[in-house]
Motif scaffolding. Structure first.
Motif, PDB file in Angstrom:
ATOM      1  N   PHE A 118      33.181 -27.591  25.640  1.00 35.13           N
ATOM      2  CA  PHE A 118      34.381 -28.304  26.049  1.00 35.13           C
ATOM      3  C   PHE A 118      34.095 -29.462  27.007  1.00 35.13           C
ATOM      4  CE2 PHE A 118      36.789 -24.040  25.530  1.00 35.13           C
ATOM      5  CZ  PHE A 118      36.707 -24.184  24.162  1.00 35.13           C
ATOM      6  N   SER A 119      32.817 -29.683  27.332  1.00 33.65           N
ATOM      7  CA  SER A 119      32.508 -30.781  28.255  1.00 33.65           C
ATOM      8  C   SER A 119      32.905 -32.117  27.640  1.00 33.65           C
ATOM      9  CB  SER A 119      31.015 -30.761  28.618  1.00 33.65           C
ATOM     10  OG  SER A 119      30.222 -30.886  27.441  1.00 33.65           O
ATOM     11  N   ARG A 120      32.512 -32.359  26.411  1.00 39.00           N
ATOM     12  CA  ARG A 120      32.940 -33.503  25.603  1.00 39.00           C
ATOM     13  C   ARG A 120      32.142 -33.519  24.315  1.00 39.00           C
ATOM     14  NH1 ARG A 120      30.454 -38.902  28.572  1.00 39.00           N
ATOM     15  NH2 ARG A 120      28.274 -38.334  28.313  1.00 39.00           N
ATOM     16  N   PRO A 121      32.689 -34.056  23.234  1.00 34.04           N
ATOM     17  CA  PRO A 121      34.065 -34.536  23.095  1.00 34.04           C
ATOM     18  C   PRO A 121      35.021 -33.450  22.602  1.00 34.04           C
ATOM     19  CG  PRO A 121      32.844 -35.110  21.139  1.00 34.04           C
ATOM     20  CD  PRO A 121      31.887 -34.356  22.037  1.00 34.04           C
ATOM     21  N   THR A 124      39.567 -27.411  23.369  1.00 37.08           N
ATOM     22  CA  THR A 124      39.862 -26.017  23.047  1.00 37.08           C
ATOM     23  C   THR A 124      40.395 -25.868  21.630  1.00 37.08           C
ATOM     24  OG1 THR A 124      40.402 -25.617  25.375  1.00 37.08           O
ATOM     25  CG2 THR A 124      41.133 -23.978  23.779  1.00 37.08           C
ATOM     26  N   VAL A 125      41.329 -26.725  21.249  1.00 41.71           N
ATOM     27  CA  VAL A 125      41.928 -26.611  19.924  1.00 41.71           C
ATOM     28  C   VAL A 125      40.885 -26.826  18.832  1.00 41.71           C
ATOM     29  CG1 VAL A 125      42.617 -29.044  19.866  1.00 41.71           C
ATOM     30  CG2 VAL A 125      43.852 -27.370  18.488  1.00 41.71           C
ATOM     31  N   ASP A 126      39.915 -27.693  19.059  1.00 33.96           N
ATOM     32  CA  ASP A 126      38.864 -27.930  18.070  1.00 33.96           C
ATOM     33  C   ASP A 126      37.986 -26.700  17.891  1.00 33.96           C
ATOM     34  OD1 ASP A 126      39.609 -30.704  17.751  1.00 33.96           O
ATOM     35  OD2 ASP A 126      38.693 -31.052  19.699  1.00 33.96           O
ATOM     36  N   ALA A 130      37.995 -24.505  14.469  1.00 37.98           N
ATOM     37  CA  ALA A 130      36.754 -24.421  13.697  1.00 37.98           C
ATOM     38  C   ALA A 130      36.323 -22.974  13.495  1.00 37.98           C
ATOM     39  CB  ALA A 130      35.650 -25.210  14.399  1.00 37.98           C
ATOM     40  N   LYS A 131      36.391 -22.165  14.552  1.00 34.43           N
ATOM     41  CA  LYS A 131      35.987 -20.764  14.447  1.00 34.43           C
ATOM     42  C   LYS A 131      36.921 -19.981  13.527  1.00 34.43           C
ATOM     43  CE  LYS A 131      32.344 -20.572  17.144  1.00 34.43           C
ATOM     44  NZ  LYS A 131      31.021 -20.104  16.678  1.00 34.43           N
ATOM     45  N   PHE A 132      38.233 -20.217  13.674  1.00 36.35           N
ATOM     46  CA  PHE A 132      39.219 -19.526  12.837  1.00 36.35           C
ATOM     47  C   PHE A 132      39.029 -19.910  11.376  1.00 36.35           C
ATOM     48  CE2 PHE A 132      43.416 -17.303  13.379  1.00 36.35           C
ATOM     49  CZ  PHE A 132      43.680 -17.139  12.021  1.00 36.35           C
ATOM     50  N   ARG A 288      43.089 -17.530  25.221  1.00 32.87           N
ATOM     51  CA  ARG A 288      41.825 -16.959  25.707  1.00 32.87           C
ATOM     52  C   ARG A 288      40.817 -18.052  26.051  1.00 32.87           C
ATOM     53  NH1 ARG A 288      38.544 -13.679  28.412  1.00 32.87           N
ATOM     54  NH2 ARG A 288      36.690 -13.017  27.251  1.00 32.87           N
ATOM     55  N   TYR A 289      40.685 -19.051  25.193  1.00 31.98           N
ATOM     56  CA  TYR A 289      39.659 -20.065  25.416  1.00 31.98           C
ATOM     57  C   TYR A 289      40.071 -21.134  26.418  1.00 31.98           C
ATOM     58  CZ  TYR A 289      36.503 -17.994  22.108  1.00 31.98           C
ATOM     59  OH  TYR A 289      35.637 -17.129  21.502  1.00 31.98           O
ATOM     60  N   ARG A 290      41.345 -21.225  26.714  1.00 32.72           N
ATOM     61  CA  ARG A 290      41.734 -22.090  27.826  1.00 32.72           C
ATOM     62  C   ARG A 290      41.233 -21.523  29.151  1.00 32.72           C
ATOM     63  NH1 ARG A 290      46.981 -22.651  25.089  1.00 32.72           N
ATOM     64  NH2 ARG A 290      47.075 -24.750  24.165  1.00 32.72           N
TER      65      ARG A 290
END
Length: 294
Positions: A118-121, A124-126, A130-132, A288-290
């Motif tokens: 999550f540092s960049r680019p 969280t939504v990405d 992607a995992k889902f 969770r990932y936020r």
């Protein structure tokens, strides 16, 4: 002894990056591709390929045998419906989810690499998307492959093309719903702990215990003549939830005791609950990932 000059600037060779900056979309696609490949052990050690490939073979071999029997005996129908194949092999699908969902997310949590993503680019939504998508796609490959084998075998056995194509479409819709539901549930459970072993055990427990409990209670209801309750009880297990939806809307034969699937009203509730669980799983993963991405 002379003292070194601390004001000297040393050129140690760092260079500015002048290449293309591909952005979030490329990072999201790369994470999806890497996660999907990892779900089958591709790009990893040989040991990591063993279990997913064995489970894939276990899913496909019975379908191959069934179509071979249909071709040799010149049967006028397949021994199993397209929509029921995944229901029969739900234990194999559950084991695959239990093995691969923790593999997809637990290591990032354990080694605290999520903040680096999550540092960049990437955001969280990405990461969650992607995992889902990767887990759902891996499950779709697992469940759709034997359905396609059944379809090809049916055509080789010269069964009616229109009927078999309609059955194939129903089967594919069914496994799409199953893949999304199982992927969401598996990832949510696995994302709760950085310990892969705990994640595996928890996923197996949720999928297996819920199905066993619902099947037992449905059997009791059938023996006591409470057939109206059998369809509603399917709401409390992921695989029976899928069974209820495909019985109500895809023309499938119910696997519930006595074949007493949900009626139209109960079927609509099954569909709403299934879609709610898929959307809710995605929402829980985002929440969770936020937190862990901070």
């Amino acid at each position: 002894m002379t003292r070194p000059d601390v004001n000297v600037i040393h050129n140690i060779g760092y260079r500015h990056y002048d290449g293309a900056r591909l952005g979030r979309a490329y990072a999201r696609r790369s994470l999806f591709s890497q996660s999907l490949r990892g779900a089958y052990g591709l790009g990893r050690s040989a040991k990591s390929k063993v279990l997913p490939m064995i489970l894939f073979a276990v899913m496909c071999v019975p379908a191959t045998i069934l179509v071979a029997v249909a071709v040799v005996t010149k049967s006028d129908e397949l021994p199993v419906e397209y929509t029921r194949y995944a229901i029969y092999l739900q234990a194999v699908i559950g084991l695959y989810v239990a093995a691969q969902a923790p593999q997809s997310v637990s290591r990032d949590l354990r080694f605290k690499t999520v903040p680096l993503y999550f540092s960049r680019p990437i955001e969280t939504v990405d990461y969650v998307l992607a995992k889902f998508a990767a887990m759902a796609s891996a499950l779709f490959l697992l469940t759709a492959a034997p359905v396609l084998i059944l379809y090809v075998g049916a055509l080789l056995a010269k069964l009616d093309f229109a009927d078999q194509t309609a059955g194939l479409a129903q089967g594919l819709v069914s496994v799409v719903l199953l893949s999304l539901l199982f992927a969401g549930i598996g990832l949510v459970i696995a994302a709760l702990t950085p310990r892969r072993g705990f994640g595996v055990a928890a996923v197996i427990a949720v999928l297996t215990i819920s199905y066993g409990a619902v099947s037992a209670v449905q059997g009791i209801a059938f023996e006591q003549g409470s057939t109206g309750a059998i369809g509603w009880l399917g709401l409390f297990s992921p695989i029976t939830l899928v069974d209820g939806v495909q019985t109500a809307f895809l023309g499938a034969t119910s696997s519930f005791p006595g074949g007493f699937g949900p009626d139209a009203g109960a079927g609509a509730v099954h569909l709403l609950v299934l879609l709610g669980l898929i959307v809710g799983s995605y929402g829980l993963l985002m929440r969770r990932y936020r937190k862990v991405g901070l």
